[in-house]
Write an enzyme that holds these catalytic residues in place. Structure first.
Site, PDB file in Angstrom:
ATOM      1  N   SER A  83       0.885  -1.222   0.040  1.00  0.00           N
ATOM      2  CA  SER A  83       0.118  -0.021  -0.039  1.00  0.00           C
ATOM      3  C   SER A  83       0.901   1.239  -0.017  1.00  0.00           C
ATOM      4  O   SER A  83       0.236   2.295  -0.373  1.00  0.00           O
ATOM      5  CB  SER A  83      -1.117   0.108   1.255  1.00  0.00           C
ATOM      6  OG  SER A  83      -0.321  -0.163   2.440  1.00  0.00           O
TER       7      SER A  83
ATOM      8  N   ASP B 101      -2.593   8.316   8.086  1.00  0.00           N
ATOM      9  CA  ASP B 101      -3.491   7.400   8.545  1.00  0.00           C
ATOM     10  C   ASP B 101      -3.027   6.294   9.527  1.00  0.00           C
ATOM     11  O   ASP B 101      -1.877   6.646   9.791  1.00  0.00           O
ATOM     12  CB  ASP B 101      -4.307   6.722   7.308  1.00  0.00           C
ATOM     13  CG  ASP B 101      -3.610   5.814   6.722  1.00  0.00           C
ATOM     14  OD1 ASP B 101      -2.267   5.513   6.940  1.00  0.00           O
ATOM     15  OD2 ASP B 101      -4.036   5.263   5.478  1.00  0.00           O
TER      16      ASP B 101
ATOM     17  N   HIS C 297       0.191   4.900   6.968  1.00  0.00           N
ATOM     18  CA  HIS C 297       0.840   5.697   5.946  1.00  0.00           C
ATOM     19  C   HIS C 297       1.217   7.136   6.251  1.00  0.00           C
ATOM     20  O   HIS C 297       0.463   7.724   7.042  1.00  0.00           O
ATOM     21  CB  HIS C 297      -0.118   5.555   4.716  1.00  0.00           C
ATOM     22  CG  HIS C 297      -0.543   4.096   4.613  1.00  0.00           C
ATOM     23  ND1 HIS C 297      -1.701   3.807   4.566  1.00  0.00           N
ATOM     24  CD2 HIS C 297       0.093   3.021   3.820  1.00  0.00           C
ATOM     25  CE1 HIS C 297      -2.052   2.527   4.435  1.00  0.00           C
ATOM     26  NE2 HIS C 297      -0.921   1.935   3.677  1.00  0.00           N
TER      27      HIS C 297
END
Length: 349
Positions: A25, A314, A317
């Protein structure tokens, strides 16, 4: 005509290499929108990306991810597209493709909590299809030259560190042996598919991300045990990349030391980088952990008004501002951040 136009472009491509991206991600540009998974970067992810309000970018951050920024630095005129996007076809393939998938790992059994993901083995198999498409389009010799000049950016392993032992009863050292062995085979497979120039990121200080801090109820400091796991992985990775460079003819394996980059940001976030918050998520649900780390960023989340003041976007990240710092270290940093050379030096190599 396709071959002729490509050969014209390859003359200028020495200064403009294609960028093929593999990972999780941290570098997913939207592949997970096309698979059955809960790990999708829904709005407010992408709030600063430039899309119409409410339209996510496919990236787990507020704006650009590090490979977007690097692509701009390399001179690419558009962001490297996700492999699964229906528009990623034809001449687009010659500029690069992003195969990364959120929640993926080096091992195929890493991180099953969010549903389906495209682990590294499958990402490489997807590249095989791209490679064959390019060979069919321009011929094998031109394709070989194209891939040998391209940059292969690989950013994966954090999910194996964070979630690996949740699904394995082995000790960390035993599991790490399995991870490194598998990674060796995967990188060698890319080499055998004509990749020569590799940028491989190590693991960041995962014990400092809001998710891990809240999971371990760590109020005032990073989780040392998780950072130690990351450091062990990084040590083994350094040895692996040196081994591959030595044993695989005409290859260059560069290690981007993201651990050191993030460590520098966290230690100097106010004095050097003008951040205000370095321990909590900008995009969070109130009450979901002291650091906003227990629930992913989504439609019910609150978003901080000034994203440039937060290190973390978040629970997992970084913000675009943090990625800009990391991209600069990758492009022009010294040996403490990227070795044996930085990306700008690689372009001349």
């Amino acid at each position: 005509m396709a071959t002729a136009s490509f050969l014209l472009s390859i003359c200028s491509a020495k200064d403009l290499p294609a960028l093929y991206i593999f990972g999780d991600s941290l570098v997913d540009a939207g592949n997970n929108f096309y698979i059955n998974t809960a790990a999708k970067a829904s709005f407010p992810n992408g709030i600063d990306f430039g899309n119409p309000i409410g339209i996510p970018s496919g990236r787990f951050t507020n704006g650009r991810i590090v490979t977007d920024i690097l692509g701009e630095e390399l001179g690419l005129t558009s962001f490297t597209p996700p492999y699964l996007a229906p528009t990623t076809t034809g001449d687009v393939l010659l500029k690069g493709v992003n195969y990364a998938s959120s929640a993926s790992g080096i091992l195929n059994n890493t991180e099953r909590f969010f549903g389906h993901q495209i682990h590294l083995d499958k990402q490489i198999s997807n590249f095989v299809k791209t490679r064959q498409d390019i060979i069919s389009r321009i011929g094998s010799q031109a394709a070989k030259q194209h891939f040998q000049q391209a940059i292969f950016f690989v950013s994966i392993g954090s999910n194996d560190i964070i979630f690996g032992q949740w699904q394995n009863s082995s000790s960390w050292n035993t599991l790490l042996d399995t991870i490194i062995s598998r990674f060796r085979s995967q990188l060698a497979r890319l080499y055998n598919l004509d990749a020569r120039k590799f940028i491989v990121t190590n693991s960041a200080a995962v014990g400092c991300i809001p998710f891990v801090r809240d999971l371990h109820s760590s109020v005032y400091s990073c989780v040392a045990a998780m950072n130690q796991k990351a450091q062990l992985f990084n040590s083994r990775l350094n040895s692996l990349l040196a081994e591959l460079t030595k044993n695989l003819e005409a290859s260059t394996f560069i290690c981007a030391n993201v651990y050191a980059m993030l460590d520098d940001i966290l230690n100097n976030y106010m004095t050097s980088y003008d951040f205000e918050v370095a321990d909590s998520a900008c995009c969070h649900i109130a009450g979901a952990g002291l650091h906003g780390g227990l629930i992913p960023c989504g439609a019910l989340s609150q978003v901080c008004p000034d994203r440039s003041k937060y290190v973390f976007w978040d629970p997992f990240h970084l913000t675009e501002t943090s990625y800009e710092i990391i991209a600069k270290h990758m492009m022009d940093g010294g040996l403490n951040y990227i070795s044996p050379m930085n990306i700008r030096q690689l372009l001349k190599y």
